[in-house]
Structures are given as structure tokens and as C-alpha cells.
Design a protein around this motif. Structure first.
Motif, PDB file in Angstrom:
ATOM      1  N   ASP A  19       0.821  -1.204   0.000  1.00  0.00           N
ATOM      2  CA  ASP A  19       0.000   0.000   0.000  1.00  0.00           C
ATOM      3  C   ASP A  19       0.857   1.257   0.000  1.00  0.00           C
ATOM      4  OD1 ASP A  19      -2.424  -1.351  -0.015  1.00  0.00           O
ATOM      5  OD2 ASP A  19      -2.484  -1.513   2.154  1.00  0.00           O
ATOM      6  N   ARG A  22       2.051   1.753  -3.479  1.00  0.00           N
ATOM      7  CA  ARG A  22       0.955   2.245  -4.320  1.00  0.00           C
ATOM      8  C   ARG A  22       0.710   3.729  -4.079  1.00  0.00           C
ATOM      9  NH1 ARG A  22      -4.002  -0.179  -2.628  1.00  0.00           N
ATOM     10  NH2 ARG A  22      -4.938   0.747  -4.496  1.00  0.00           N
ATOM     11  N   TYR A  26       1.127   6.790  -6.884  1.00  0.00           N
ATOM     12  CA  TYR A  26       0.064   7.760  -7.196  1.00  0.00           C
ATOM     13  C   TYR A  26       0.560   9.182  -6.936  1.00  0.00           C
ATOM     14  CZ  TYR A  26      -3.870   4.584  -8.064  1.00  0.00           C
ATOM     15  OH  TYR A  26      -4.736   3.665  -8.613  1.00  0.00           O
ATOM     16  N   CYS A 141      -5.198  11.375  -8.839  1.00  0.00           N
ATOM     17  CA  CYS A 141      -4.170  10.530  -8.218  1.00  0.00           C
ATOM     18  C   CYS A 141      -3.981  10.881  -6.746  1.00  0.00           C
ATOM     19  CB  CYS A 141      -2.846  10.676  -8.970  1.00  0.00           C
ATOM     20  SG  CYS A 141      -2.817   9.806 -10.558  1.00  0.00           S
ATOM     21  N   GLN A 161     -11.657   2.704  -3.040  1.00  0.00           N
ATOM     22  CA  GLN A 161     -10.589   2.789  -4.029  1.00  0.00           C
ATOM     23  C   GLN A 161     -11.037   2.195  -5.361  1.00  0.00           C
ATOM     24  OE1 GLN A 161      -6.882   1.065  -2.528  1.00  0.00           O
ATOM     25  NE2 GLN A 161      -7.480   1.670  -0.465  1.00  0.00           N
ATOM     26  N   ARG A 162     -11.630   1.011  -5.304  1.00  0.00           N
ATOM     27  CA  ARG A 162     -12.050   0.323  -6.526  1.00  0.00           C
ATOM     28  C   ARG A 162     -13.108   1.129  -7.272  1.00  0.00           C
ATOM     29  NH1 ARG A 162     -16.403  -2.654  -7.265  1.00  0.00           N
ATOM     30  NH2 ARG A 162     -16.733  -2.917  -5.022  1.00  0.00           N
ATOM     31  N   PHE A 165     -11.564   4.480  -8.676  1.00  0.00           N
ATOM     32  CA  PHE A 165     -10.653   4.192  -9.787  1.00  0.00           C
ATOM     33  C   PHE A 165     -11.425   3.780 -11.039  1.00  0.00           C
ATOM     34  CE2 PHE A 165      -8.213   1.187 -12.330  1.00  0.00           C
ATOM     35  CZ  PHE A 165      -7.031   1.878 -12.546  1.00  0.00           C
ATOM     36  N   ARG A 170     -10.001   4.846 -14.651  1.00  0.00           N
ATOM     37  CA  ARG A 170      -9.840   3.717 -15.577  1.00  0.00           C
ATOM     38  C   ARG A 170     -10.380   3.985 -16.976  1.00  0.00           C
ATOM     39  NH1 ARG A 170     -11.114  -2.488 -13.719  1.00  0.00           N
ATOM     40  NH2 ARG A 170      -9.700  -3.508 -15.202  1.00  0.00           N
ATOM     41  N   LEU A 200      -1.286   1.732 -13.552  1.00  0.00           N
ATOM     42  CA  LEU A 200      -2.745   1.784 -13.491  1.00  0.00           C
ATOM     43  C   LEU A 200      -3.375   0.518 -14.068  1.00  0.00           C
ATOM     44  CD1 LEU A 200      -3.461   5.540 -14.306  1.00  0.00           C
ATOM     45  CD2 LEU A 200      -3.192   4.410 -12.079  1.00  0.00           C
ATOM     46  N   GLU A 203      -3.295  -1.800 -11.219  1.00  0.00           N
ATOM     47  CA  GLU A 203      -4.349  -1.409 -10.291  1.00  0.00           C
ATOM     48  C   GLU A 203      -5.692  -1.978 -10.760  1.00  0.00           C
ATOM     49  OE1 GLU A 203      -2.825  -0.364  -7.345  1.00  0.00           O
ATOM     50  OE2 GLU A 203      -4.267   1.304  -7.307  1.00  0.00           O
ATOM     51  N   SER A 206      -5.913  -5.684 -10.228  1.00  0.00           N
ATOM     52  CA  SER A 206      -6.051  -6.008  -8.805  1.00  0.00           C
ATOM     53  C   SER A 206      -7.478  -5.751  -8.326  1.00  0.00           C
ATOM     54  CB  SER A 206      -5.056  -5.180  -7.984  1.00  0.00           C
ATOM     55  OG  SER A 206      -3.730  -5.472  -8.350  1.00  0.00           O
TER      56      SER A 206
END
Length: 210
Positions: A19, A22, A26, A141, A161-162, A165, A170, A200, A203, A206
Motif C-alpha cells: 500500500d 501504491r 500515485y 491521483c 478505491q475500486r 478508480f 480507468r 494503473l 491497479e 487487482s
């Protein structure tokens, strides 16, 4: 973002080394997108050359080494010239860094409204000194960095986060990276675009596993 919410250097401890890495990436993408790097930052990146495993063939590791090499070979003045030439303009710049442009075809469109709604739900707001709109890649970011690194457990979690993003980064980051890489004269930012694309993409993969 306000001082409370987005002072990225003052966020709480990150739970895992992954983390932390990551959040740092960013932050680095945000920094290169917001302002041209100063010599101190370039020297810090170049100094990591001896810490890297040159035999690491992973795409992200190779992309990082390309960034290290370009920071070693070009002074801050060259980065500033390239940044100003391509990202700054009274009219439309060579490279637009705002998500609305790629997702809706124009600036200040519906994607920006959606981002502002998401930030409101997180309790985040733009600071008075911030000149870029919230759909600027550097702002997005920084939000991701906050969602990873903040000690506010109600906001800083994988679900937020998901969703953030997938909805706001995305859909368009590939087009942004393409735009940068399609300008041959913009060679200093080519490795930054490649690093951004590779990171990305990881990311996204994941988040798809969550």
C-alpha cells in the motif's frame, strides 16, 4: 482538496508495504502531472538506480528503470520546457490532463460533476489555492493516494478505491498515455506515461480480483 483531507505527506501510516508503494506511485504521477519536477526530485529518483535489480523483467520494474534513466540524463530546466510547451496553453494545450475531455469530449462536462459528487461523499473539497479542476489527473491521483493512505477507515478502504478508480480514472488513462506517447518531441514524459499506464493497468487488474 482541503488541508485536512489531502495533505498527502501528513496522512496516517499505511497498513502494508504494498500500500505504501501504491500511495507513493500515485503521488509521483500526481507530482509530474501537476508541475514539472524540480532538480531535487529528479536527483532523488536518479539516486534509486543502485537500489534496483537490473535483471527484473517485470513490466512495471522496467518502466520504473526507464524513468530513473531519463531523470539522470536531463536537468530540471529541460523538464520544465517540455511541461510548459505541452501542458500549458492559453487555448487548448497539446496534452489535456482532464478526464472530462477524454470521457465526454469537452472540459467541465458530466464526468467532472460526478467526480465532485464522489468527493463530497468522501468529505473532500478543493482547497482555495488549487487551480486545476477535480478531474485533472493530478487531483485524481491525490484522491487515490488519500483513499489508500488515510487513517480514516470509513473512507480509506478497498471498496472506495475500486469504485473511484473504475469510475473516474480507468475509463480514460490509456487515452491520456497514448496522447503523450504520440508526440515524439515530448520524450521526457514518455517514460512517465509508460509508468503510469503500467501501474494503473496493475491497479485495474487487482481491483477486478476483489
Amino acid at each position: 482538496m482541503s488541508e485536512k483531507e489531502t495533505a498527502a505527506t501528513e496522512v496516517g501510516d499505511v497498513g502494508l508495504p504494498e500500500d505504501l508503494a501504491r500511495a507513493d506511485l500515485y503521488g509521483l504521477i500526481a507530482r509530474f502531472s501537476h508541475l514539472p519536477p524540480d532538480q531535487e526530485l529528479l536527483d532523488q529518483i536518479a539516486a534509486t538506480a543502485n537500489q534496483q535489480d537490473s535483471s527484473d523483467e517485470a513490466p512495471l520494474a522496467k518502466a520504473w528503470m526507464n524513468v530513473v534513466e531519463v531523470t539522470k540524463d536531463h536537468p530540471a530546466s529541460a523538464w520544465k520546457e517540455e511541461f510548459d510547451t505541452n501542458f500549458i496553453s492559453i487555448g487548448k494545450p497539446n496534452i489535456v490532463l482532464n478526464g472530462s475531455f477524454y470521457m465526454a469530449g469537452h472540459l467541465n462536462e458530466r464526468p467532472l460533476v460526478n467526480i465532485r459528487k464522489a468527493l463530497e461523499e468522501f468529505g473532500l473539497e478543493s482547497a482555495d489555492e488549487v487551480t486545476e479542476t477535480e478531474d485533472h489527473i493530478s487531483s485524481l491521483c491525490e484522491v487515490m493516494r488519500y483513499l489508500i493512505a488515510s487513517d480514516d477507515v470509513e473512507v480509506s478502504n478497498l471498496t472506495n478505491q475500486r469504485i473511484f478508480f473504475n469510475e473516474h480514472i480507468r475509463p480514460w488513462y490509456d487515452e491520456l498515455c497514448d496522447a503523450i506517447e504520440n508526440i515524439p518531441q515530448m520524450h521526457l514524459y514518455h517514460p512517465i506515461a509508460a509508468l503510469t499506464r503500467e501501474f494503473l493497468a496493475i491497479e485495474g487488474q487487482s481491483f477486478d480480483m476483489i
